[in-house]
Design an enzyme around this catalytic site. Structure first.
Site, short mmCIF file in Angstrom:
data_model
loop_
_atom_site.label_atom_id
_atom_site.label_comp_id
_atom_site.label_asym_id
_atom_site.label_seq_id
_atom_site.Cartn_x
_atom_site.Cartn_y
_atom_site.Cartn_z
N ARG A 43 0.84 -1.21 0.00
CA ARG A 43 0.00 0.00 0.00
C ARG A 43 0.87 1.25 0.00
O ARG A 43 0.49 2.29 -0.54
CB ARG A 43 -0.95 0.02 1.22
N LYS B 148 -6.24 8.17 -19.26
CA LYS B 148 -6.51 8.74 -20.58
C LYS B 148 -5.27 8.64 -21.48
O LYS B 148 -4.93 7.58 -21.91
CB LYS B 148 -7.00 10.19 -20.42
C1 LIG Z 1 -11.01 11.29 -16.71
C2 LIG Z 1 -10.56 12.54 -16.07
C3 LIG Z 1 -10.38 12.60 -14.69
C4 LIG Z 1 -10.66 11.43 -13.78
O1 LIG Z 1 -9.80 10.37 -14.00
P1 LIG Z 1 -10.16 8.84 -13.65
O2 LIG Z 1 -8.91 8.12 -13.96
O3 LIG Z 1 -11.32 8.46 -14.51
O4 LIG Z 1 -10.53 8.80 -12.21
C5 LIG Z 1 -9.92 13.79 -14.15
N1 LIG Z 1 -9.67 14.87 -14.92
C6 LIG Z 1 -9.86 14.84 -16.26
C7 LIG Z 1 -9.56 16.06 -17.07
C8 LIG Z 1 -10.31 13.68 -16.88
O5 LIG Z 1 -10.49 13.67 -18.21
#
Ligand SMILES: *Cc1c(COP(=O)(O)O)cnc(C)c1O
Length: 394
Positions: free
Chosen positions: A58, A208
């Site tokens: 962790r 992303k």
């Molecule tokens: C998708 C996204 C998040 C959140 O990320 P997760 O990995 O889905 O928790 C935060 N900020 C932006 C700009 C995003 O596109």
């Protein structure tokens, strides 16, 4: 001394060498939760942080450390720490530094989940959140000057790709003793380095562009050793730790980050251009267009205009429902930054948490479509859109 190496080389090599074992050319996935110490004194010193090493999954893990070193290097930061998701990273950054009675200043167009933290969770802790009109720099500065603990920016934003001047807001934040946090998910470290522009912390949803293949969740926070150390401490105790397999997927994905982002940027620019000349399209938002209200800022602080734009079709939702299902080379999905082109209306993706009143207040048309360009051949993407839009003439 660290050599200044180009991002294209760093995406491939940075952060990995120290973690490769037995002569392996790749970083291993270390699934072990615990680490054995025959020397109890050494164990104790590692636990105290006086010696390098790992104790428990962790807290730290070698595969995660390699991912952290790579993103740290790409953002030009002193330190980085990883998270199970981007939202965990944002949430931890907020909770590390905020106390009851503190104030946060941000913009209205943040990611839907971030917006929920601001509107739902922080107020429960007696933390005041003020959200300014995105792109209204004077308004933002006026609110920061009233005093606040954190200024949170996202640029470009979801889904109308508005831009905020990081350097300008960083100066105002500094003058008011506030921390400037920038969510750099849309731009990636390839196109924008907020720390160089004066930000204190940079956050990524690694899910992303960093991972880039829509097959692993992750997040990261980068910044000074002191600030990141505090965020790390919050995470190691509260436990939103990244999975070692996820960290490996991030390392693998990031090797092509530079290639992908430049290709996606090229595709987005050309598709946005094509759509803006199409008779069925009523508006296109892309910071690369000279008539985009923040084009000059984008040109100054970004190396490229990014892989994402949004557009509306005449006829609203009815038309969108006809056209989007006909695209062959696009996922209709709540994601962005993947190698596949990904499309979706804002109300089903980034702002699914928002009510229709909130969407209206944000100036987001229900039928606005976010287009995250993949790495496919431009000509195929264009032909795909052309033939999908053809149904409106049939
Ligand atoms: C998708 C996204 C998040 C959140 O990320 P997760 O990995 O889905 O928790 C935060 N900020 C932006 C700009 C995003 O596109």
């Amino acid at each position: 001394m660290e050599k200044k190496v180009n991002p294209a080389t760093n995406t491939v090599w940075a952060g990995e060498k120290a973690y490769r074992v037995h002569g392996a050319s790749q970083v291993p996935i270390v699934n072990s939760v615990t680490y054995n110490y025959d020397d109890l004194d050494l164990w104790y010193q590692v636990a105290l942080g006086n010696e390098k090493g790992h104790i428990y999954g962790r807290n730290t893990n070698p595969t995660l450390a390699a991912f952290e070193d790579k993103i740290r290097d790409l953002e030009g930061a002193e330190a980085a720490t990883s998270f199970s998701t981007g939202m965990a990273a944002i949430s931890a950054a907020m909770h590390t530094f905020l106390r009851p009675g503190d104030r946060v200043v941000s913009i209205k167009d943040t990611y839907g989940g971030t917006n929920r933290i601001f509107n739902e969770f922080l107020p429960k802790l007696d933390i005041v959140v003020t959200l300014c009109e995105t792109g209204d720099h004077d308004g933002l500065e006026a609110e920061i000057s009233k005093g606040c603990k954190i200024v949170h920016l996202e640029t470009p934003t979801n889904p109308t790709v508005k831009i905020t001047d990081i350097e300008r807001i960083a100066k105002t934040a500094k003058a008011n003793n506030a921390l400037l946090v920038v969510d750099n998910t849309f731009a990636t470290p390839i196109l924008q380095n907020p720390l160089d522009l004066g930000a204190d912390l940079v956050i990524h949803s690694a899910t992303k562009f960093l991972g880039g293949h829509a097959d692993a969740l992750g997040g990261a926070v980068c910044g000074s050793r002191d600030l990141v150390g505090q965020v790390f401490h919050y995470r190691e105790i509260n436990g939103a730790t990244m999975d070692p397999f996820g960290a490996y997927m991030m390392l693998r994905g990031m090797k092509t980050l530079d290639l992908r982002v430049w290709k996606q940027t090229e595709n987005a620019g050309r598709i946005a251009e094509f759509l803006s000349g199409h008779p069925a399209v009523s508006e296109v938002f892309y910071p690369g267009f000279p008539d985009h209200p923040n084009h000059e800022i984008a040109k100054r602080q970004m190396k490229g205009f990014g892989g994402i734009f949004s557009f509306s079709l005449y006829g609203g939702m009815e038309t969108v429902k006809k056209v989007l299902p006909r695209l062959e080379y696009a996922n209709r999905a709540a994601n962005l930054g993947a190698v596949e082109t990904t499309v979706g209306p804002a109300y089903t993706t980034s702002h699914v948490e928002s009510t229709s009143e909130e969407l209206k207040a944000l100036g987001i048309a229900e039928s606005l479509v976010r287009y995250s360009a993949g790495i496919e051949k431009f000509e195929d993407l264009k032909a795909d859109l052309e033939s999908a839009l053809q149904i409106l003439n049939d």
